[in-house]
Design an enzyme around this catalytic site. Structure first.
Site, mmCIF file in Angstrom:
data_model
loop_
_atom_site.group_PDB
_atom_site.id
_atom_site.type_symbol
_atom_site.label_atom_id
_atom_site.label_comp_id
_atom_site.label_asym_id
_atom_site.label_seq_id
_atom_site.Cartn_x
_atom_site.Cartn_y
_atom_site.Cartn_z
ATOM 1 N N ASN A 37 0.871 -1.185 0.000
ATOM 2 C CA ASN A 37 0.000 0.000 0.000
ATOM 3 C C ASN A 37 0.905 1.230 0.000
ATOM 4 O O ASN A 37 2.108 1.113 0.202
ATOM 5 C CB ASN A 37 -0.946 -0.050 1.214
ATOM 6 C CG ASN A 37 -0.156 -0.082 2.505
ATOM 7 O OD1 ASN A 37 0.543 0.848 2.849
ATOM 8 N ND2 ASN A 37 -0.243 -1.213 3.223
ATOM 9 N N ASP B 280 -3.730 -6.421 5.153
ATOM 10 C CA ASP B 280 -4.764 -7.264 5.769
ATOM 11 C C ASP B 280 -4.807 -8.657 5.152
ATOM 12 O O ASP B 280 -5.307 -9.594 5.758
ATOM 13 C CB ASP B 280 -6.142 -6.603 5.627
ATOM 14 C CG ASP B 280 -6.261 -5.386 6.526
ATOM 15 O OD1 ASP B 280 -5.682 -5.420 7.634
ATOM 16 O OD2 ASP B 280 -6.893 -4.392 6.118
ATOM 17 N N LYS C 299 9.519 -16.858 -10.456
ATOM 18 C CA LYS C 299 8.698 -15.761 -10.972
ATOM 19 C C LYS C 299 7.523 -16.316 -11.793
ATOM 20 O O LYS C 299 7.722 -17.190 -12.649
ATOM 21 C CB LYS C 299 9.578 -14.852 -11.850
ATOM 22 C CG LYS C 299 8.847 -13.612 -12.308
ATOM 23 C CD LYS C 299 9.731 -12.747 -13.186
ATOM 24 C CE LYS C 299 8.872 -11.727 -13.894
ATOM 25 N NZ LYS C 299 9.576 -11.078 -14.976
ATOM 26 N N PHE D 109 -4.285 2.910 14.483
ATOM 27 C CA PHE D 109 -4.556 3.925 13.458
ATOM 28 C C PHE D 109 -5.596 3.359 12.501
ATOM 29 O O PHE D 109 -5.613 2.146 12.240
ATOM 30 C CB PHE D 109 -3.278 4.267 12.684
ATOM 31 C CG PHE D 109 -2.485 5.370 13.327
ATOM 32 C CD1 PHE D 109 -1.864 5.165 14.541
ATOM 33 C CD2 PHE D 109 -2.385 6.614 12.719
ATOM 34 C CE1 PHE D 109 -1.149 6.187 15.155
ATOM 35 C CE2 PHE D 109 -1.671 7.639 13.324
ATOM 36 C CZ PHE D 109 -1.051 7.435 14.539
ATOM 37 N N LYS E 53 -13.246 -0.319 15.036
ATOM 38 C CA LYS E 53 -11.906 -0.904 15.260
ATOM 39 C C LYS E 53 -11.454 -0.709 16.703
ATOM 40 O O LYS E 53 -10.825 -1.588 17.293
ATOM 41 C CB LYS E 53 -10.891 -0.266 14.302
ATOM 42 C CG LYS E 53 -11.048 -0.825 12.906
ATOM 43 C CD LYS E 53 -10.133 -0.213 11.897
ATOM 44 C CE LYS E 53 -10.562 -0.725 10.520
ATOM 45 N NZ LYS E 53 -9.916 -0.041 9.431
ATOM 46 N N LYS F 295 -10.746 -4.102 18.594
ATOM 47 C CA LYS F 295 -9.350 -4.406 18.942
ATOM 48 C C LYS F 295 -9.026 -4.026 20.379
ATOM 49 O O LYS F 295 -7.873 -4.064 20.791
ATOM 50 C CB LYS F 295 -8.408 -3.703 17.959
ATOM 51 C CG LYS F 295 -8.654 -4.109 16.498
ATOM 52 C CD LYS F 295 -7.571 -3.651 15.539
ATOM 53 C CE LYS F 295 -7.988 -3.944 14.105
ATOM 54 N NZ LYS F 295 -6.885 -4.272 13.205
#
Ligand code: C5P
Length: 408
Positions: free
Chosen positions: A214, A283, A293, A328, A342, A346
């Protein structure tokens, strides 16, 4: 740190500007030296008309800078070099003139040159006629500087040199000393605490050359690690792949995948007081990592099976005893609602939510605009600010959320 030793060996630059209160700066210098500080005095062009540099030189034991280009000095612009490794700049007394120059970046004598060159912690103690202090332009300059993080010790009420009575007298030197000590104490408010901070993205490999990731730059986590270090914490930074230099004075652990990050965090969690999971952990990860490859030839499509990664925060929540847990949440929709889910799911003490759909904030950006939610589900929207300033504001709240130790 004890209030009596907090100034020991601190390098303080005392800037004296041209006010009748310049004589009180002598007492300020004396108190600072007595408290163990190393003080270097820089005077404005006008200040030397009120008091001689020799007085400050004798009391500080250091040369006093009051001219920009001193033809007798071998070290040109030495007054700017003096700020190197300074812990604090104190301007006392500060006239309307030096405040105006500082607010607007004007550098036309030795003191204002130094102020423009210094980006560290600054305390300003104004002293001037009460009408000048009440003037709108002066007030706006002060406001501008406060927004940049400059601290002020307000002038006191009383009889002024001009004969009138009002607010404008330089704060009492002993009060000034207390303000400086308070500032150093607050700079050290994380002293004795161990922080574990994660940052950056993770790379989840598909084959030897491809991976899922990301756009996290890691800047927010690195800013938090550096800010906590500056406030006296012992910091371990566990980072996924980033291109940011490792912050000095921070223990650095590099990792690549969510699985590796999970292992490091679990291993170090029991020894930390605060865990800040700033990393944008992947995730999902490919179920299988191909040894060779993956070839394009002969394929009209490619199916990749992904499996959820270990939820690091959930794993540590199960082991939590005294630790403060911070997560975060980077969201592109329903920011507060998703962050709240969250926080509950969590079992966090705080969650920091940022809206990644707005341009100029979040991933990659130098600035951020976040909403902080605590475990009582109170929300606080912070302004758009450089990431390092956001880091300090967040730390201010985290430290308040720490379980209180017994009164010593
Ligand atoms: O990815 P998500 O939005 O759920 O991330 C929320 C918080 O959970 C972040 O603090 C992130 O570091 C953490 N996280 C984690 N383990 C994961 C994914 C995210 O601890 N596998």
């Amino acid at each position: 740190m004890s209030n009596n030793t907090v100034l020991c060996d601190k390098k303080i630059i005392l800037g004296v500007s041209g006010s009748i209160a310049a004589y009180k700066a002598v007492e300020v210098l004396r108190l600072l030296v007595q408290a163990g500080a190393r003080v270097h005095v820089v005077m404005s062009a006008n200040a030397v008309k009120f008091i001689t540099p020799l007085t400050f030189e004798a009391l500080s034991g250091n040369p006093v800078y009051h001219e920009v280009f001193d033809s007798n000095s071998s070290s040109l612009m030495e007054h700017i070099r003096v700020i190197e490794s300074a812990d604090l700049l104190l301007i006392a007394p500060a006239t309307a003139g030096i405040i105006g120059k500082m607010a607007n970046g004007i550098a036309d004598d030795s003191l204002s040159n130094l102020c423009v060159s210094y980006n560290g912690v600054t305390i300003v103690a104004p002293a001037m006629n009460d009408n000048m202090y009440a003037n709108l332009a002066v007030k706006e300059n002060i406001k501008k500087m406060k927004r940049r993080g400059v601290k002020f010790v307000d002038p006191e009420q009383g009889e002024l040199a001009c004969g009138s009575i009002g607010q404008g007298r330089l704060a009492d030197p002993s009060n000034l000393l207390e303000s400086i000590k308070k500032e150093f104490n607050s700079m050290n408010d994380f002293y004795g605490l161990r922080l574990l901070v994660t940052a950056g993205p993770t790379h989840e490999p598909l084959d030897p050359v491809r991976f899922i990731t990301n756009p996290s730059s890691g800047k927010m986590g690195y800013a938090l690690a550096s800010a906590a270090r500056d406030r006296g914490a012992t910091v371990t930074l566990i980072s996924g792949p980033t291109s940011i230099p490792v912050p000095e004075g921070v223990r650095f652990v590099s990792c690549r995948t969510a699985c590796e990050m999970n292992d490091h965090v679990l291993q170090m969690f029991s020894d930390c007081d605060i865990l800040i999971m700033c990393a944008a952990v992947g995730d999902f990860a490919p179920k299988q990592i191909k040894k060779e490859k993956i070839k394009k030839k002969g394929k009209s499509s490619l199916d990749i099976q992904l499996l959820p990664t270990e939820d690091i925060l959930k794993n540590v929540a199960a082991k939590k005893d005294r630790q403060l847990l911070v997560g975060f949440a980077a969201e592109s929709e329903n920011l507060t609602q998703s962050a709240l889910e969250k926080l509950r799911d969590k079992k966090l003490d705080f969650i920091v939510a940022n809206d990644i759909s707005s341009p100029g904030i979040g991933f990659q950006s130098e600035s951020n605009q976040v909403t902080l939610i605590n475990k009582d589900e109170n929300t606080k929207k912070l302004p758009l600010l450089p990431k390092v300033e956001i880091a300090h504001l967040l730390l201010d709240d985290f430290i308040k959320g720490m379980p209180r130790s017994e009164e010593s």
